[in-house]
Design a protein around this motif. Structure first.
Motif, PDB file in Angstrom:
ATOM      1  N   VAL A 122       0.854  -1.183   0.000  1.00  0.00           N
ATOM      2  CA  VAL A 122       0.000   0.000   0.000  1.00  0.00           C
ATOM      3  C   VAL A 122       0.897   1.243   0.000  1.00  0.00           C
ATOM      4  CG1 VAL A 122      -0.178  -0.045   2.529  1.00  0.00           C
ATOM      5  CG2 VAL A 122      -1.921   1.137   1.174  1.00  0.00           C
ATOM      6  N   GLU A 123       0.468   2.274  -0.716  1.00  0.00           N
ATOM      7  CA  GLU A 123       1.308   3.463  -0.851  1.00  0.00           C
ATOM      8  C   GLU A 123       1.267   4.356   0.387  1.00  0.00           C
ATOM      9  OE1 GLU A 123       3.607   4.862  -2.188  1.00  0.00           O
ATOM     10  OE2 GLU A 123       3.918   3.784  -4.067  1.00  0.00           O
ATOM     11  N   ARG A 124       2.387   5.027   0.592  1.00  0.00           N
ATOM     12  CA  ARG A 124       2.480   6.066   1.609  1.00  0.00           C
ATOM     13  C   ARG A 124       1.785   7.343   1.112  1.00  0.00           C
ATOM     14  NH1 ARG A 124       7.766   3.766   1.119  1.00  0.00           N
ATOM     15  NH2 ARG A 124       8.404   2.646   3.006  1.00  0.00           N
ATOM     16  N   ARG A 125       1.646   8.276   2.011  1.00  0.00           N
ATOM     17  CA  ARG A 125       1.093   9.590   1.652  1.00  0.00           C
ATOM     18  C   ARG A 125       2.256  10.518   1.299  1.00  0.00           C
ATOM     19  NH1 ARG A 125       0.769  14.390   3.979  1.00  0.00           N
ATOM     20  NH2 ARG A 125      -0.924  15.802   3.301  1.00  0.00           N
ATOM     21  N   ARG A 126       2.412  10.760  -0.002  1.00  0.00           N
ATOM     22  CA  ARG A 126       3.452  11.692  -0.450  1.00  0.00           C
ATOM     23  C   ARG A 126       2.951  12.408  -1.698  1.00  0.00           C
ATOM     24  NH1 ARG A 126       9.423   9.477  -0.980  1.00  0.00           N
ATOM     25  NH2 ARG A 126       9.047   9.289   1.261  1.00  0.00           N
ATOM     26  N   PHE A 127       3.052  13.728  -1.696  1.00  0.00           N
ATOM     27  CA  PHE A 127       2.578  14.551  -2.807  1.00  0.00           C
ATOM     28  C   PHE A 127       3.667  15.523  -3.219  1.00  0.00           C
ATOM     29  CE2 PHE A 127      -1.260  13.138  -0.727  1.00  0.00           C
ATOM     30  CZ  PHE A 127      -2.163  12.937  -1.766  1.00  0.00           C
ATOM     31  N   ASP A 128       3.672  15.880  -4.503  1.00  0.00           N
ATOM     32  CA  ASP A 128       4.581  16.930  -4.937  1.00  0.00           C
ATOM     33  C   ASP A 128       3.902  18.286  -4.762  1.00  0.00           C
ATOM     34  OD1 ASP A 128       2.832  17.307  -7.092  1.00  0.00           O
ATOM     35  OD2 ASP A 128       4.131  16.296  -8.547  1.00  0.00           O
ATOM     36  N   ALA A 129       4.615  19.350  -5.143  1.00  0.00           N
ATOM     37  CA  ALA A 129       4.102  20.702  -4.919  1.00  0.00           C
ATOM     38  C   ALA A 129       2.823  20.975  -5.704  1.00  0.00           C
ATOM     39  CB  ALA A 129       5.175  21.725  -5.292  1.00  0.00           C
ATOM     40  N   ALA A 130       2.617  20.231  -6.781  1.00  0.00           N
ATOM     41  CA  ALA A 130       1.412  20.409  -7.595  1.00  0.00           C
ATOM     42  C   ALA A 130       0.244  19.560  -7.112  1.00  0.00           C
ATOM     43  CB  ALA A 130       1.725  20.083  -9.059  1.00  0.00           C
ATOM     44  N   GLY A 131       0.442  18.799  -6.033  1.00  0.00           N
ATOM     45  CA  GLY A 131      -0.636  17.981  -5.497  1.00  0.00           C
ATOM     46  C   GLY A 131      -0.773  16.622  -6.133  1.00  0.00           C
ATOM     47  N   ASN A 132       0.270  16.160  -6.800  1.00  0.00           N
ATOM     48  CA  ASN A 132       0.241  14.837  -7.414  1.00  0.00           C
ATOM     49  C   ASN A 132       0.743  13.785  -6.428  1.00  0.00           C
ATOM     50  OD1 ASN A 132      -0.530  15.699 -10.132  1.00  0.00           O
ATOM     51  ND2 ASN A 132       1.503  16.649 -10.180  1.00  0.00           N
ATOM     52  N   ALA A 133      -0.018  12.705  -6.258  1.00  0.00           N
ATOM     53  CA  ALA A 133       0.409  11.608  -5.387  1.00  0.00           C
ATOM     54  C   ALA A 133       1.594  10.893  -6.020  1.00  0.00           C
ATOM     55  CB  ALA A 133      -0.741  10.638  -5.172  1.00  0.00           C
ATOM     56  N   VAL A 147       0.025 -16.716  -9.539  1.00  0.00           N
ATOM     57  CA  VAL A 147      -0.620 -16.433  -8.258  1.00  0.00           C
ATOM     58  C   VAL A 147      -1.524 -15.212  -8.444  1.00  0.00           C
ATOM     59  CG1 VAL A 147      -0.232 -15.785  -5.846  1.00  0.00           C
ATOM     60  CG2 VAL A 147       1.360 -17.323  -6.995  1.00  0.00           C
ATOM     61  N   PRO A 148      -2.722 -15.219  -7.887  1.00  0.00           N
ATOM     62  CA  PRO A 148      -3.555 -14.014  -7.954  1.00  0.00           C
ATOM     63  C   PRO A 148      -2.831 -12.818  -7.340  1.00  0.00           C
ATOM     64  CG  PRO A 148      -4.849 -15.873  -7.188  1.00  0.00           C
ATOM     65  CD  PRO A 148      -3.425 -16.341  -7.226  1.00  0.00           C
ATOM     66  N   LEU A 149      -2.996 -11.668  -7.976  1.00  0.00           N
ATOM     67  CA  LEU A 149      -2.341 -10.440  -7.543  1.00  0.00           C
ATOM     68  C   LEU A 149      -3.393  -9.392  -7.217  1.00  0.00           C
ATOM     69  CD1 LEU A 149       0.256  -8.591  -7.318  1.00  0.00           C
ATOM     70  CD2 LEU A 149      -0.253  -7.927  -9.684  1.00  0.00           C
ATOM     71  N   ILE A 150      -3.235  -8.737  -6.070  1.00  0.00           N
ATOM     72  CA  ILE A 150      -4.011  -7.547  -5.748  1.00  0.00           C
ATOM     73  C   ILE A 150      -3.032  -6.379  -5.748  1.00  0.00           C
ATOM     74  CG2 ILE A 150      -5.544  -6.419  -4.117  1.00  0.00           C
ATOM     75  CD1 ILE A 150      -6.338  -9.133  -3.062  1.00  0.00           C
ATOM     76  N   ASP A 151      -3.180  -5.490  -6.698  1.00  0.00           N
ATOM     77  CA  ASP A 151      -2.208  -4.410  -6.885  1.00  0.00           C
ATOM     78  C   ASP A 151      -2.595  -3.213  -6.022  1.00  0.00           C
ATOM     79  OD1 ASP A 151      -0.157  -2.829  -7.745  1.00  0.00           O
ATOM     80  OD2 ASP A 151      -0.513  -3.172  -9.891  1.00  0.00           O
ATOM     81  N   VAL A 152      -2.396  -3.359  -4.716  1.00  0.00           N
ATOM     82  CA  VAL A 152      -2.795  -2.314  -3.772  1.00  0.00           C
ATOM     83  C   VAL A 152      -1.948  -1.057  -3.956  1.00  0.00           C
ATOM     84  CG1 VAL A 152      -3.215  -1.785  -1.346  1.00  0.00           C
ATOM     85  CG2 VAL A 152      -3.491  -4.116  -2.163  1.00  0.00           C
ATOM     86  N   GLN A 153      -0.719  -1.216  -4.403  1.00  0.00           N
ATOM     87  CA  GLN A 153       0.106  -0.028  -4.643  1.00  0.00           C
ATOM     88  C   GLN A 153      -0.559   0.871  -5.683  1.00  0.00           C
ATOM     89  OE1 GLN A 153       2.121   0.740  -7.617  1.00  0.00           O
ATOM     90  NE2 GLN A 153       2.822   2.654  -6.675  1.00  0.00           N
ATOM     91  N   ALA A 154      -1.012   0.289  -6.773  1.00  0.00           N
ATOM     92  CA  ALA A 154      -1.638   1.087  -7.832  1.00  0.00           C
ATOM     93  C   ALA A 154      -2.984   1.654  -7.394  1.00  0.00           C
ATOM     94  CB  ALA A 154      -1.800   0.235  -9.086  1.00  0.00           C
ATOM     95  N   THR A 155      -3.808   0.836  -6.749  1.00  0.00           N
ATOM     96  CA  THR A 155      -5.148   1.306  -6.393  1.00  0.00           C
ATOM     97  C   THR A 155      -5.104   2.314  -5.249  1.00  0.00           C
ATOM     98  OG1 THR A 155      -5.484  -0.648  -4.966  1.00  0.00           O
ATOM     99  CG2 THR A 155      -6.298  -0.766  -7.231  1.00  0.00           C
ATOM    100  N   SER A 156      -4.191   2.147  -4.302  1.00  0.00           N
ATOM    101  CA  SER A 156      -4.098   3.126  -3.218  1.00  0.00           C
ATOM    102  C   SER A 156      -3.513   4.440  -3.718  1.00  0.00           C
ATOM    103  CB  SER A 156      -3.280   2.576  -2.049  1.00  0.00           C
ATOM    104  OG  SER A 156      -1.954   2.261  -2.439  1.00  0.00           O
ATOM    105  N   LEU A 157      -2.531   4.370  -4.630  1.00  0.00           N
ATOM    106  CA  LEU A 157      -1.983   5.604  -5.200  1.00  0.00           C
ATOM    107  C   LEU A 157      -3.083   6.383  -5.919  1.00  0.00           C
ATOM    108  CD1 LEU A 157       0.699   7.178  -5.618  1.00  0.00           C
ATOM    109  CD2 LEU A 157       0.852   6.050  -7.859  1.00  0.00           C
ATOM    110  N   ALA A 158      -3.936   5.683  -6.652  1.00  0.00           N
ATOM    111  CA  ALA A 158      -5.048   6.345  -7.332  1.00  0.00           C
ATOM    112  C   ALA A 158      -6.034   6.945  -6.331  1.00  0.00           C
ATOM    113  CB  ALA A 158      -5.760   5.356  -8.248  1.00  0.00           C
ATOM    114  N   LEU A 159      -6.261   6.243  -5.220  1.00  0.00           N
ATOM    115  CA  LEU A 159      -7.161   6.767  -4.196  1.00  0.00           C
ATOM    116  C   LEU A 159      -6.592   8.017  -3.556  1.00  0.00           C
ATOM    117  CD1 LEU A 159      -9.648   6.552  -2.388  1.00  0.00           C
ATOM    118  CD2 LEU A 159      -8.353   4.972  -0.924  1.00  0.00           C
ATOM    119  N   TRP A 160      -5.303   8.006  -3.209  1.00  0.00           N
ATOM    120  CA  TRP A 160      -4.710   9.205  -2.597  1.00  0.00           C
ATOM    121  C   TRP A 160      -4.740  10.368  -3.583  1.00  0.00           C
ATOM    122  CZ3 TRP A 160      -5.779   6.574   1.083  1.00  0.00           C
ATOM    123  CH2 TRP A 160      -5.087   5.506   1.629  1.00  0.00           C
ATOM    124  N   GLN A 161      -4.524  10.080  -4.855  1.00  0.00           N
ATOM    125  CA  GLN A 161      -4.599  11.134  -5.874  1.00  0.00           C
ATOM    126  C   GLN A 161      -5.991  11.735  -5.921  1.00  0.00           C
ATOM    127  OE1 GLN A 161      -2.105  12.389  -7.994  1.00  0.00           O
ATOM    128  NE2 GLN A 161      -3.673  13.903  -8.496  1.00  0.00           N
TER     129      GLN A 161
END
Length: 269
Positions: free
Chosen positions: A151-162, A182-196
């Motif tokens: 799962v992604e951390r909370r980090r944004f650039d100056a323009a507000g991009n996750a 093996v089944p994959l759940i790509d939480v990194q991608a989905t959480s980054l999109a959620l934080w964005q």
């Protein structure tokens, strides 16, 4: 046929039957499916002394479809794929897991600490090598392994991009999932999109951003961009449950509340 006999016949027809050794059919309940979690502090169950910090594993039961499912959260703060295995923390999981159970495996945050020989792994070599031990251990026991990216951390650039923070580690999990089928759940991608989607301010309600005096466990306040408050843990657990459905690990009727608001008050320590 009388009304009472029709009701009795309908009730019997609704029951699952198996053939007993005697050759007669008898009703038996479906076996409990346990969802085991092997992971780090982002998933782990938290003590009251850490509240309101919440691991997403604490919220996962809210999204599982019926009382046939149980969650056994073995995630531990501070562990990597290497240290969890080397400390023997996988051993009780594999001793308890049964055919048909699930093993969700999510590491990476602490694997990235390559200056720590007890935890650090290399995303090209030792990280997938350790993860493969979890996959094989589950399969050897007839259980179903599922790999999760971090799962992604909370980090944004100056323009507000996750911003992504996990380097090559998520791709290592994706490659291993394909190689091992093996089944994959790509939480990194989905959480980054959620934080964005939520943006820099709203994500503070998901992570451990606390004002001084807001919680007695943190009288001076807190600004933690890795660990979750209840709201964040619930939303990440929702991503995991949706991933289990989308990867066809669970059927649509085996998950619930994917689009419902879940009160933060459902979390207890």
């Amino acid at each position: 046929m009388s009304l009472s006999r029709r009701h009795a016949a309908a009730s019997l027809a609704a029951l699952p039957f198996v053939l007993a050794a005697t050759g007669t059919a008898e009703a038996r309940p479906r076996r409990l499916c346990t969802v085991y979690i092997a992971g780090d502090s982002t998933a782990a169950t938290k003590a009251p002394s850490a509240a309101p910090e919440t691991g997403w594993g604490m919220a996962l039961p809210f999204f599982l479809g019926d009382d046939r499912f149980a969650v056994a959260n073995h995630a531990v703060n501070g562990r990597s794929s290497k240290s969890f295995y080397d400390e023997g923390l996988l051993t009780p999981v594999l001793a308890a897991i049964r055919p048909g159970d699930l093993l969700l495996v999510q590491f990476g945050h602490n694997d990235e600490k390559t200056d720590d020989p007890a935890r650090g792994t290399d995303p090209q070599t030792t990280y997938p090598e350790y993860l493969r031990r979890y996959v094989q251990g589950a399969r050897d026991r007839g259980a179903r392994p599922v790999l999760l990216t971090s799962v992604e951390r909370r980090r944004f650039d100056a323009a507000g991009n996750a911003l992504p923070t996990h380097g090559a580690y998520p791709d290592a999990v994706r490659l291993l999932a394909r190689a091992e089928q093996v089944p994959l759940i790509d939480v990194q991608a989905t959480s980054l999109a959620l934080w964005q989607r939520l943006g820099p301010e709203a994500t503070k309600d998901c992570f451990d951003w606390l004002d001084p005096g807001e919680w007695p466990n943190y009288p001076d306040g807190l600004q933690d961009n890795t660990h979750f408050q209840p709201h964040g843990a619930i939303e990440v657990a929702r991503l995991v449950a949706r991933g289990l459905k989308d990867a066809r690990v669970l059927a649509p009727n085996e998950v619930r509340r994917l689009d419902d608001a879940i009160p933060d008050s459902w979390i207890t320590w």
